[in-house]
Design a protein around this motif. Structure first.
Motif, PDB file in Angstrom:
ATOM      1  N   LYS A  87     -25.755 -46.498  16.615  1.00 15.45           N
ATOM      2  CA  LYS A  87     -25.194 -46.747  17.945  1.00 15.45           C
ATOM      3  C   LYS A  87     -23.709 -46.429  17.922  1.00 15.45           C
ATOM      4  CE  LYS A  87     -28.387 -50.385  19.234  1.00 15.45           C
ATOM      5  NZ  LYS A  87     -28.515 -51.784  19.674  1.00 15.45           N
ATOM      6  N   GLU A  88     -23.243 -45.877  19.024  1.00 17.31           N
ATOM      7  CA  GLU A  88     -21.827 -45.572  19.135  1.00 17.31           C
ATOM      8  C   GLU A  88     -21.056 -46.856  19.412  1.00 17.31           C
ATOM      9  OE1 GLU A  88     -21.026 -42.458  21.907  1.00 17.31           O
ATOM     10  OE2 GLU A  88     -22.686 -41.249  21.167  1.00 17.31           O
ATOM     11  N   ALA A  89     -19.861 -46.898  18.914  1.00 19.94           N
ATOM     12  CA  ALA A  89     -19.030 -48.077  19.119  1.00 19.94           C
ATOM     13  C   ALA A  89     -18.604 -48.136  20.582  1.00 19.94           C
ATOM     14  CB  ALA A  89     -17.810 -48.017  18.214  1.00 19.94           C
TER      15      ALA A  89
END
Length: 106
Positions: A87-89
């Motif tokens: 997951k992207e931050a």
């Protein structure tokens, strides 16, 4: 301790005699436990397992071919799950900072 393969070659009468002999030994071991005379405590569980082996051999049909167990050292197949994408931050929301500035009068 004996293997079940040793019992499979015996007749039903021999197995009954062996079961009776083991039950008598278990009876004597119980008395030794009660009086504190038993020095080899592992013998108690060994005799119980031998009785179970005899009963297993008695209940198997005559002429039944038992397959040998697979080698335990062989590696077992393991299911591998597909990896999930990382997951992207998330960036912090700017709303909170903007509302604080408005509330303070800036």
């Amino acid at each position: 301790m004996t293997n079940i393969s040793e019992f499979r070659g015996k007749t039903r009468d021999e197995l009954k005699d062996k079961a009776l002999e083991l039950k008598k030994e278990l009876f004597n071991l119980r008395f030794q436990v009660a009086t504190g005379e038993l020095t080899n405590t592992s013998r108690f569980s060994t005799v119980r397992r031998d009785i179970a082996r005899v009963k297993t051999a008695m209940n198997e049909p005559e002429g039944m071919v038992i397959k040998a167990k697979k080698d335990k050292t062989a590696a077992k197949p393991v299911k591998v799950k597909a990896a999930k994408p990382a997951k992207e931050a998330k960036e912090p929301k700017a709303k909170k900072a903007a509302t604080k500035k408005k509330a303070s009068g800036e």
